[in-house]
Scaffold this motif. Structure first.
Motif, PDB file in Angstrom:
ATOM      1  N   ASN A 218       6.131   2.511 -25.491  1.00  0.00           N
ATOM      2  CA  ASN A 218       7.507   3.028 -26.127  1.00  0.00           C
ATOM      3  C   ASN A 218       7.832   4.021 -25.039  1.00  0.00           C
ATOM      4  O   ASN A 218       8.738   5.075 -25.654  1.00  0.00           O
ATOM      5  CB  ASN A 218       7.514   3.692 -27.520  1.00  0.00           C
ATOM      6  N   THR A 219       7.586   4.222 -23.871  1.00  0.00           N
ATOM      7  CA  THR A 219       7.798   5.278 -22.967  1.00  0.00           C
ATOM      8  C   THR A 219       8.939   4.775 -22.444  1.00  0.00           C
ATOM      9  O   THR A 219       9.233   3.651 -22.070  1.00  0.00           O
ATOM     10  CB  THR A 219       6.720   5.571 -21.839  1.00  0.00           C
ATOM     11  N   SER A 220      10.123   5.677 -22.170  1.00  0.00           N
ATOM     12  CA  SER A 220      11.728   5.370 -21.633  1.00  0.00           C
ATOM     13  C   SER A 220      11.448   5.228 -20.050  1.00  0.00           C
ATOM     14  O   SER A 220      11.087   6.230 -19.548  1.00  0.00           O
ATOM     15  CB  SER A 220      12.532   6.209 -22.242  1.00  0.00           C
ATOM     16  N   TYR A 221      12.466   4.143 -19.775  1.00  0.00           N
ATOM     17  CA  TYR A 221      12.629   4.566 -18.315  1.00  0.00           C
ATOM     18  C   TYR A 221      14.138   3.895 -18.043  1.00  0.00           C
ATOM     19  O   TYR A 221      14.615   3.178 -18.670  1.00  0.00           O
ATOM     20  CB  TYR A 221      11.699   3.031 -17.388  1.00  0.00           C
ATOM     21  N   SER A 222      14.626   4.690 -17.107  1.00  0.00           N
ATOM     22  CA  SER A 222      16.241   4.295 -16.672  1.00  0.00           C
ATOM     23  C   SER A 222      16.384   4.993 -15.197  1.00  0.00           C
ATOM     24  O   SER A 222      15.527   5.830 -14.850  1.00  0.00           O
ATOM     25  CB  SER A 222      17.093   4.919 -17.629  1.00  0.00           C
ATOM     26  N   GLY A 223      17.246   4.671 -14.748  1.00  0.00           N
ATOM     27  CA  GLY A 223      17.607   5.171 -13.162  1.00  0.00           C
ATOM     28  C   GLY A 223      16.526   4.729 -12.193  1.00  0.00           C
ATOM     29  O   GLY A 223      16.119   3.389 -12.115  1.00  0.00           O
ATOM     30  N   LYS A 224      15.859   5.494 -11.217  1.00  0.00           N
ATOM     31  CA  LYS A 224      15.362   5.144 -10.375  1.00  0.00           C
ATOM     32  C   LYS A 224      13.742   5.460 -10.843  1.00  0.00           C
ATOM     33  O   LYS A 224      13.515   6.613 -11.373  1.00  0.00           O
ATOM     34  CB  LYS A 224      15.623   6.072  -9.295  1.00  0.00           C
ATOM     35  N   ILE A 225      13.007   4.509 -10.845  1.00  0.00           N
ATOM     36  CA  ILE A 225      11.334   4.905 -10.815  1.00  0.00           C
ATOM     37  C   ILE A 225      10.581   4.584  -9.653  1.00  0.00           C
ATOM     38  O   ILE A 225      11.184   3.694  -8.722  1.00  0.00           O
ATOM     39  CB  ILE A 225      11.017   3.993 -11.995  1.00  0.00           C
ATOM     40  N   ILE A 226       9.706   4.991  -9.572  1.00  0.00           N
ATOM     41  CA  ILE A 226       8.689   4.820  -8.249  1.00  0.00           C
ATOM     42  C   ILE A 226       7.280   4.035  -8.694  1.00  0.00           C
ATOM     43  O   ILE A 226       6.776   4.653  -9.792  1.00  0.00           O
ATOM     44  CB  ILE A 226       8.195   6.025  -7.572  1.00  0.00           C
TER      45      ILE A 226
ATOM     46  N   SER B 233       0.744  -1.070   0.042  1.00  0.00           N
ATOM     47  CA  SER B 233       0.056   0.049  -0.184  1.00  0.00           C
ATOM     48  C   SER B 233       0.904   1.179   0.036  1.00  0.00           C
ATOM     49  O   SER B 233       0.292   2.277   0.243  1.00  0.00           O
ATOM     50  CB  SER B 233      -0.795   0.040   1.197  1.00  0.00           C
ATOM     51  N   LEU B 234       2.078   1.239  -0.206  1.00  0.00           N
ATOM     52  CA  LEU B 234       3.079   2.244  -0.086  1.00  0.00           C
ATOM     53  C   LEU B 234       3.933   2.250  -1.473  1.00  0.00           C
ATOM     54  O   LEU B 234       3.951   1.368  -2.147  1.00  0.00           O
ATOM     55  CB  LEU B 234       4.180   2.257   0.923  1.00  0.00           C
ATOM     56  N   ASN B 235       4.386   3.344  -1.776  1.00  0.00           N
ATOM     57  CA  ASN B 235       5.228   3.521  -2.985  1.00  0.00           C
ATOM     58  C   ASN B 235       6.520   2.782  -2.909  1.00  0.00           C
ATOM     59  O   ASN B 235       6.695   2.442  -1.960  1.00  0.00           O
ATOM     60  CB  ASN B 235       5.652   4.991  -3.321  1.00  0.00           C
ATOM     61  N   LYS B 236       6.877   2.127  -4.136  1.00  0.00           N
ATOM     62  CA  LYS B 236       8.022   1.438  -4.159  1.00  0.00           C
ATOM     63  C   LYS B 236       8.908   1.914  -5.161  1.00  0.00           C
ATOM     64  O   LYS B 236       8.618   2.186  -6.199  1.00  0.00           O
ATOM     65  CB  LYS B 236       7.749  -0.153  -4.491  1.00  0.00           C
ATOM     66  N   THR B 237      10.250   2.228  -4.742  1.00  0.00           N
ATOM     67  CA  THR B 237      11.222   2.493  -5.574  1.00  0.00           C
ATOM     68  C   THR B 237      12.211   1.421  -6.389  1.00  0.00           C
ATOM     69  O   THR B 237      12.321   0.264  -5.450  1.00  0.00           O
ATOM     70  CB  THR B 237      12.200   3.525  -4.812  1.00  0.00           C
ATOM     71  N   VAL B 238      12.446   1.523  -7.446  1.00  0.00           N
ATOM     72  CA  VAL B 238      12.892   0.394  -8.041  1.00  0.00           C
ATOM     73  C   VAL B 238      14.047   0.992  -8.664  1.00  0.00           C
ATOM     74  O   VAL B 238      14.058   2.112  -9.692  1.00  0.00           O
ATOM     75  CB  VAL B 238      12.187  -0.283  -9.156  1.00  0.00           C
ATOM     76  N   ASN B 239      15.441   0.798  -8.689  1.00  0.00           N
ATOM     77  CA  ASN B 239      16.436   1.107  -9.429  1.00  0.00           C
ATOM     78  C   ASN B 239      16.752   0.327 -10.582  1.00  0.00           C
ATOM     79  O   ASN B 239      16.921  -0.954 -10.491  1.00  0.00           O
ATOM     80  CB  ASN B 239      17.786   1.414  -8.395  1.00  0.00           C
ATOM     81  N   LEU B 240      16.763   0.943 -11.745  1.00  0.00           N
ATOM     82  CA  LEU B 240      16.824   0.084 -12.904  1.00  0.00           C
ATOM     83  C   LEU B 240      18.479   0.150 -13.565  1.00  0.00           C
ATOM     84  O   LEU B 240      19.094   1.161 -13.421  1.00  0.00           O
ATOM     85  CB  LEU B 240      16.275   0.626 -14.181  1.00  0.00           C
ATOM     86  N   LYS B 241      19.109  -1.040 -13.736  1.00  0.00           N
ATOM     87  CA  LYS B 241      20.522  -0.896 -14.348  1.00  0.00           C
ATOM     88  C   LYS B 241      20.692  -0.576 -15.525  1.00  0.00           C
ATOM     89  O   LYS B 241      21.790  -0.293 -15.969  1.00  0.00           O
ATOM     90  CB  LYS B 241      20.894  -2.377 -13.798  1.00  0.00           C
ATOM     91  N   ASP B 242      19.456  -0.883 -16.355  1.00  0.00           N
ATOM     92  CA  ASP B 242      19.765  -0.607 -17.924  1.00  0.00           C
ATOM     93  C   ASP B 242      18.355   0.531 -18.156  1.00  0.00           C
ATOM     94  O   ASP B 242      17.791   0.951 -17.480  1.00  0.00           O
ATOM     95  CB  ASP B 242      19.334  -1.766 -18.719  1.00  0.00           C
ATOM     96  N   LYS B 243      18.606   0.654 -19.649  1.00  0.00           N
ATOM     97  CA  LYS B 243      17.471   1.492 -20.145  1.00  0.00           C
ATOM     98  C   LYS B 243      16.363   0.544 -20.561  1.00  0.00           C
ATOM     99  O   LYS B 243      16.557  -0.419 -21.211  1.00  0.00           O
ATOM    100  CB  LYS B 243      17.672   2.440 -21.191  1.00  0.00           C
ATOM    101  N   TYR B 244      15.105   0.901 -20.481  1.00  0.00           N
ATOM    102  CA  TYR B 244      13.962   0.238 -20.748  1.00  0.00           C
ATOM    103  C   TYR B 244      13.004   1.075 -21.465  1.00  0.00           C
ATOM    104  O   TYR B 244      12.696   2.370 -21.291  1.00  0.00           O
ATOM    105  CB  TYR B 244      13.259  -0.493 -19.578  1.00  0.00           C
ATOM    106  N   VAL B 245      12.002   0.257 -22.269  1.00  0.00           N
ATOM    107  CA  VAL B 245      10.661   1.004 -22.617  1.00  0.00           C
ATOM    108  C   VAL B 245       9.510   0.069 -22.347  1.00  0.00           C
ATOM    109  O   VAL B 245       9.704  -1.018 -22.125  1.00  0.00           O
ATOM    110  CB  VAL B 245      10.836   0.887 -24.135  1.00  0.00           C
ATOM    111  N   ASP B 246       8.409   0.776 -22.264  1.00  0.00           N
ATOM    112  CA  ASP B 246       7.239  -0.143 -22.107  1.00  0.00           C
ATOM    113  C   ASP B 246       6.452  -0.326 -23.282  1.00  0.00           C
ATOM    114  O   ASP B 246       7.012   0.010 -24.112  1.00  0.00           O
ATOM    115  CB  ASP B 246       6.488   0.702 -20.802  1.00  0.00           C
ATOM    116  N   VAL B 247       5.082  -0.837 -23.300  1.00  0.00           N
ATOM    117  CA  VAL B 247       4.570  -1.204 -24.436  1.00  0.00           C
ATOM    118  C   VAL B 247       4.324   0.214 -25.290  1.00  0.00           C
ATOM    119  O   VAL B 247       3.870  -0.051 -26.520  1.00  0.00           O
ATOM    120  CB  VAL B 247       3.345  -2.150 -24.304  1.00  0.00           C
TER     121      VAL B 247
END
Length: 90
Positions: free
Chosen positions: A65-73, A49-63
């Motif tokens: 085509n939004t880019s994600y890298s570094g820290k995401i919540i 029930s709380l936000n979760k922080t995830v550290n990505l080691k690489d660069k990613y895209v979702d379906v």
């Protein structure tokens, strides 16, 4: 007759414990779909029930085509399916 929970469980196993091509044959669905066999897929989820922080080691895209890298919540009770971006050779 009545179906017991054990019988129902066995029937579900017969249906759901199939690989993709067996599922296509059995169900008649997804005839034009293909499987993606890769280690470059990342499924993130937050079952709390709380936000979760995830550290990505690489660069990613979702379906979308939004880019994600570094820290995401990830917001509570959410998930995100990411595909690793292909490195482009110059």
């Amino acid at each position: 007759g009545n179906t017991t929970i054990a019988e129902t469980s066995i029937n579900y196993k017969k249906i759901f414990q199939r690989n993709f091509s067996e599922w296509q044959s059995y169900s008649g669905f997804d005839k034009h779909s293909a499987t993606l066999i890769t280690s470059d897929v990342l499924l993130l989820y937050n079952s709390s029930s709380l936000n979760k922080t995830v550290n990505l080691k690489d660069k990613y895209v979702d379906v979308k085509n939004t880019s994600y890298s570094g820290k995401i919540i990830l917001p509570p009770f959410s998930s995100l399916l990411l595909l690793k971006k292909n490195s482009q050779k110059k």
